[in-house]
Design an enzyme around this catalytic site. Structure first.
Site, PDB file in Angstrom:
ATOM      1  N   GLU A  49      -7.122  20.217  15.139  1.00 28.24           N
ATOM      2  CA  GLU A  49      -5.791  19.112  14.767  1.00 28.24           C
ATOM      3  C   GLU A  49      -5.182  19.656  13.557  1.00 28.24           C
ATOM      4  O   GLU A  49      -4.216  19.521  13.194  1.00 28.24           O
ATOM      5  CB  GLU A  49      -6.406  17.897  14.640  1.00 28.24           C
ATOM      6  CG  GLU A  49      -5.305  16.654  14.708  1.00 28.24           C
ATOM      7  CD  GLU A  49      -5.716  15.404  14.412  1.00 28.24           C
ATOM      8  OE1 GLU A  49      -5.097  14.405  14.134  1.00 28.24           O
ATOM      9  OE2 GLU A  49      -7.040  15.012  14.811  1.00 28.24           O
TER      10      GLU A  49
ATOM     11  N   LYS B  71     -10.187  18.841  10.193  1.00 29.45           N
ATOM     12  CA  LYS B  71      -9.662  17.525  10.378  1.00 29.45           C
ATOM     13  C   LYS B  71     -10.203  17.318  11.799  1.00 29.45           C
ATOM     14  O   LYS B  71      -9.876  17.689  12.538  1.00 29.45           O
ATOM     15  CB  LYS B  71      -8.189  17.625  10.302  1.00 29.45           C
ATOM     16  CG  LYS B  71      -7.706  15.989  10.570  1.00 29.45           C
ATOM     17  CD  LYS B  71      -6.172  15.968  10.477  1.00 29.45           C
ATOM     18  CE  LYS B  71      -5.516  14.581  10.290  1.00 29.45           C
ATOM     19  NZ  LYS B  71      -6.025  13.833  11.407  1.00 29.45           N
TER      20      LYS B  71
ATOM     21  N   GLY C  99       0.862 -10.277 -24.058  1.00 31.13           N
ATOM     22  CA  GLY C  99       2.148 -10.405 -23.822  1.00 31.13           C
ATOM     23  C   GLY C  99       3.104 -11.823 -24.186  1.00 31.13           C
ATOM     24  O   GLY C  99       4.049 -11.769 -23.980  1.00 31.13           O
TER      25      GLY C  99
ATOM     26  N   ASP D  23      -5.541 -18.832 -26.851  1.00 33.62           N
ATOM     27  CA  ASP D  23      -4.149 -19.716 -26.733  1.00 33.62           C
ATOM     28  C   ASP D  23      -4.060 -20.552 -28.204  1.00 33.62           C
ATOM     29  O   ASP D  23      -4.460 -21.691 -28.187  1.00 33.62           O
ATOM     30  CB  ASP D  23      -4.285 -20.520 -25.416  1.00 33.62           C
ATOM     31  CG  ASP D  23      -2.783 -20.880 -25.445  1.00 33.62           C
ATOM     32  OD1 ASP D  23      -1.747 -20.652 -26.125  1.00 33.62           O
ATOM     33  OD2 ASP D  23      -2.280 -21.860 -24.402  1.00 33.62           O
TER      34      ASP D  23
ATOM     35  N   ALA E 157       7.556 -12.571 -17.977  1.00 31.81           N
ATOM     36  CA  ALA E 157       8.769 -13.026 -17.635  1.00 31.81           C
ATOM     37  C   ALA E 157       9.443 -13.753 -18.714  1.00 31.81           C
ATOM     38  O   ALA E 157       9.629 -15.142 -18.660  1.00 31.81           O
ATOM     39  CB  ALA E 157       8.947 -14.022 -16.257  1.00 31.81           C
TER      40      ALA E 157
END
Length: 919
Positions: free
Chosen positions: A448, A310, A794, A760, A865
């Site tokens: 370190e 490191k 969905g 759609d 939703a």
């Protein structure tokens, strides 16, 4: 502005561009020039006092009343410039194609000088395209802004339009002078109508096209450090803090690039195999957000892990292309000028293109990297740097990010081995021994710590568990919130009050009173005194820590300190200052809490067994909390952000709570991350759940915890993005029930890389017809050699997603529009390409509008939703049958599906390489 600025930017002995002069008399002309530069924008110019007052309108004028368009004020132009149309060479100031898009006269309301001074100019336009009343309103200037920013707003009148009407910018695309398109002007095609403008006019500024030549120096030579002000500007990429770049500022990372040195002996250049493959090569990104290590309480001690030192320096990504090198920090700041010797060493590598990850350090007398020594070297102008390199992301047209680490490191070792003998580059080798043994030896040597990495993992940006750090000394970054003067001094710091961010608040963690030299104490005072504020920035302060001699400051400066643990109340114990961290933003400084190494190893094993065998380079998985199979109320996932009111019900009909939604996201994080991380988001927020008031949010503000949510400046608009699971959970905390994404990343906002066709269905359309429509979109794309992926919405329809190598938004939208309109033309009884609801009865709207700049589509694996909590779910094409339901999978049952899958249906989406065909 006078014309001096305009003239300073141009060489009139090499360009036909008019030198111009301030005209006498009064005029009322206006002109709008469409400017396809690095970023497409529209130059809006009004004649006043013999010059053209000019603004760059980043998204072009809008005819929708009240819709604000950012207009960045630029230099005055001569009146003669109002007739310019042509091409500016790439790399020059304003490089790109210019079209004379509109022209006419403008009529100010009252005295325009008063309006300009006041910051509100009202006027009427009588142009060939733009008409009616308009407003230019000056915004409050923020610290760091280099230009005055205005808003161009249309008034409501006969010339205005609604948001549902066609966009004038898309409707009127040709030059009012020559009748040409932008592409035709760029190609130098003959004007379609008589004109006095040169068809192929080219002008050139004083900016040179190539980077400034920096000769390679012998190892004994030293390059003097830039003056502090120059270095600071380079670190900020040429902008002030929080500033916005003008669209006319045609800068890039190449502006500070260091070119490759010329060969010692002249000779015939050889055509490399990499050069022969250049046309088919994978494009190298400008910058890749780095893979970050997660702190663990011990190193992994299992097969499949390698262990590296490191380092204690600055994380730097080196980008080599066409002989020029740019060095960038972990936040993408250009620090090439700070480390010119390292840039020269990278430029000498025998590669056409390379993207290298590493750390620049300075070693102390014991040969150990020392951050304090690095800062001292920078202050003194020394160049005793070493660039320890440990990963290779791209090499000669090959994107290596999805390759195993072991393979990437082998390629890097081979590349560094071919570097000249005097190179500052050093390959960071590794050990595959016991992690505990390697860690013990590292600590004994005074290092370190170590970084342990999965040898079979791809390169994933962000903080995850593929890389684990184990420290020897407890060293962390802190944000300074106050300081106390040193005893007997009025211009030196004696102690710092520091903290870290938690849930958006700066939490006090203690004082640091040691580790300062006389020089650093003075430097800290110079940095902190301009940040002084009257109120304490910490959320709260322990009673025994309150001091009247403390000066409070804005929490902007980040420092590093070493400590010997913490008290029972969490305050620092015996902390010592180590240096200033200029490469880290204050809001990113969180308290690091080590996770159990056993949990890390379990996650690694689970990932190895996952059906998603080939991870996306964009996957930024973070420590993955466990979650119940059913997303209802329950205990918080380990390590997850704290939720307030976790039992609040979001979906009443199926009893899914805020905690339940958080559990769901924790369980699907590895699946959703490649599709939401570092992409601009639009959020549907329903704070009180489904059925209550909901609203869409596209821009960031104080509601979100900025330590977990990215706020990305996009010409004045603060876009929202996330990098980690913690960021996604912050959205849950804010009542976000749906996550929608742009078809681009925050790293290339102007480049679309994913198209979405949303099928759609209108009233009376059967599900079988939707399935047939999806297959037709797939087949039409396949005829153009384009691979596509599909997911449920969905809701009622299906989304077909097309990954590609990237195109500007106009190209992407036009391509998708052509396909949608072609389907509607071939089968008008089935499909429609317009969004008019009254015409959609019995038809499927092939929605291509989600491919415009700023438009979004619901993200894969995002809930909706709607009753039942359905989820937009990726599926395989062989699953798209009459038996499939668009709302089949929900928050409650999706995990059952994922567990049964033998392969991720979208596993290869990030690896697809394909280009959109032309018109």
């Amino acid at each position: 502005m006078a014309l001096d600025t305009y003239r300073q930017k141009r060489k009139f002995d090499v360009t036909p561009e008019p030198r111009g002069r301030r005209a006498r008399g009064k005029g009322d002309s206006f002109v709008v020039q469409k400017h396809a530069a690095r970023r497409l924008h529209y130059d809006f110019r009004l004649e006043l006092d013999g010059v053209l007052k000019s603004w760059a309108v980043t998204r072009g004028p809008s005819l929708v009343p009240g819709e604000k368009r950012l207009a960045v004020e630029t230099e005055d132009h001569p009146l003669e410039y109002g007739g310019f149309e042509g091409t500016i060479p790439a790399g020059q100031y304003g490089g790109g194609t210019v079209m004379l898009w509109d022209r006419g006269r403008w009529i100010p309301d009252g005295d325009p000088h008063v309006g300009l001074k006041k910051g509100h100019l009202q006027f009427t336009l009588e142009g060939e395209k733009l008409k009616g009343r308009w407003h230019l309103v000056r915004m409050h200037k923020r610290r760091g802004d280099r230009h005055d920013n205005w808003l161009l707003i249309k008034s409501e009148d006969e010339a205005s339009r609604t948001a549902a009407d066609p966009d004038l910018l898309e409707e009127k695309t040709l030059s009012v002078e020559t009748g040409r398109s932008i592409d035709e002007i760029a190609a130098g095609k003959t004007p379609k109508r008589k004109t006095g403008v040169k068809a192929a006019a080219v002008w050139q500024s004083s900016r040179s096209e190539e980077p400034a030549k920096v000769p390679r120096k012998a190892p004994s030579e030293r390059q003097s450090r830039p003056a502090p002000a120059r270095a600071a500007r380079a670190a900020r990429g040429g902008k002030g803090a929080g500033g916005r770049a003008s669209p006319h500022r045609e800068t890039s990372t190449r502006s500070t690039a260091v070119p490759r040195p010329a060969p010692a002996k002249p000779g015939k250049a050889k055509t490399t195999s990499a050069a022969k493959r250049k046309s088919a090569a994978s494009p190298m990104p400008d910058f890749v957000p780095p893979c970050l290590a997660t702190l663990a309480d011990a190193p992994p001690d299992a097969p499949g892990w390698i262990h590296e030192i490191k380092f204690d320096g600055y994380r730097i990504q080196a980008r080599l292309e066409d002989g020029a090198v740019v060095l960038k920090t972990r936040k993408g700041l250009d620090w090439t000028q700070r480390f010119l010797s390292v840039a020269r060493a990278v430029a000498a590598l025998p590669a056409g293109t390379a993207l290298i990850d590493g750390e620049i350090v300075v070693e102390n007398a014991s040969g150990i990297s020392d951050f304090s020594a690095l800062q001292a070297a920078l202050e003194a102008g020394r160049e005793d740097f070493v660039y320890d390199v440990f990963d290779l992301l791209h090499l000669d047209g090959r994107d290596l990010r999805d390759r195993p680490l072991a393979e990437r490191k082998a390629a890097l070792a081979d590349l560094v081995a071919k570097a000249p003998g005097d190179t500052l580059l050093r390959f960071s080798d590794h050990l595959a021994e016991s992690g505990a043994v390697v860690h013990e030896h590292a600590c004994r040597m005074g290092l370190e710590g170590i970084v342990s990495k999965r040898s079979d993992a791809p390169y994933r940006s962000g903080r995850g568990t593929d890389w684990i750090k184990s420290k020897c000394a407890d060293r962390q970054e802190f944000v300074v919130g106050g300081y106390r003067l040193a005893t007997g001094s009025t211009r030196a710091v004696g102690a710092l009050a520091v903290g870290t961010f938690q849930d958006g608040e700066l939490t006090y963690v203690g004082r640091i009173g040691t580790g300062y030299t006389q020089k650093t104490a003075g430097e800290l005072f110079r940095r902190l005194s301009p940040l002084e504020v009257a109120t304490m920035p910490f959320a709260r302060l322990p009673a025994d820590e309150r001091r009247r001699d403390m000066t409070w400051v804005e929490p902007e400066l980040v420092i590093e300190a070493e400590l010997r643990g913490r008290t029972g109340s969490g305050l620092l114990r015996h902390a010592a200052f180590k240096g200033i961290r200029e490469d880290k933003a204050s809001h990113e400084v969180l308290r690091e809490r080590p996770i159990p190494v056993g949990e890390v190893q379990e996650q690694a094993m689970a990932r190895a067994k996952s059906p998603r065998k080939k991870a996306s380079p964009a996957d930024t998985s973070s420590p993955r909390p466990g979650a119940g199979e059913r997303a209802r109320g329950g205990a918080a996932p380990p390590g997850a952000a704290r939720l307030t009111n976790p039992q609040r019900v979001y979906w009443q009909d199926v009893d899914i709570t805020k905690q339940g939604l958080a559990d769901y996201y924790a369980s699907v994080w590895d699946w959703i991350a490649p599709h939401v991380v570092r992409r601009p988001l639009a959020l549907l927020r329903c704070p009180n759940g489904v059925g209550s008031e909901c609203f869409v949010q596209k821009h960031s503000h104080a509601t979100f915890d900025k330590s977990r949510i990215l706020s990305v400046d996009d010409d004045g608009d603060e876009l929202i993005a996330i990098e980690t699971l913690d960021g996604l959970l912050a959205l849950v905390q804010a009542g976000v029930l749906e996550v929608h994404v742009w078809g681009s990343t925050i790293d290339r906002v102007d480049v679309n890389d994913r198209l979405v066709f949303d099928l759609d269905p209108g009233p009376d359309v059967t599900w079988a017809a939707v399935v047939d429509g999806a297959r037709e979109v797939r087949d039409r794309l396949a005829e153009m050699k384009l691979e596509s992926f599909v997911k449920t919405s969905g809701g009622k329809g299906l989304h077909i997603v097309v990954p590609h190598d990237g195109a500007d938004w106009t190209t992407a939208k036009e391509f998708s529009k052509r396909l949608a309109y072609a389907m509607a033309a071939d089968a008008p009884q089935k499909y429609i390409g317009k969004m008019t609801k009254s015409a959609r009865v019995g038809k499927i709207f092939v929605d291509y509008l989600r491919n415009g700049r700023g438009a979004t589509a619901v993200a894969a694996y995002s809930p909706r939703a709607r009753p039942g909590a359905p989820v937009s779910t990726p599926v395989a094409w062989n699953e798209v049958t009459a038996k499939l339901s668009p709302a089949r999978w929900t928050v409650l049952n999706l995990m059952d599906r994922l567990k049964r899958l033998k392969a991720d249906p979208w596993a290869g989406i990030a690896a697809v390489r394909q280009r959109l065909p032309g018109p």
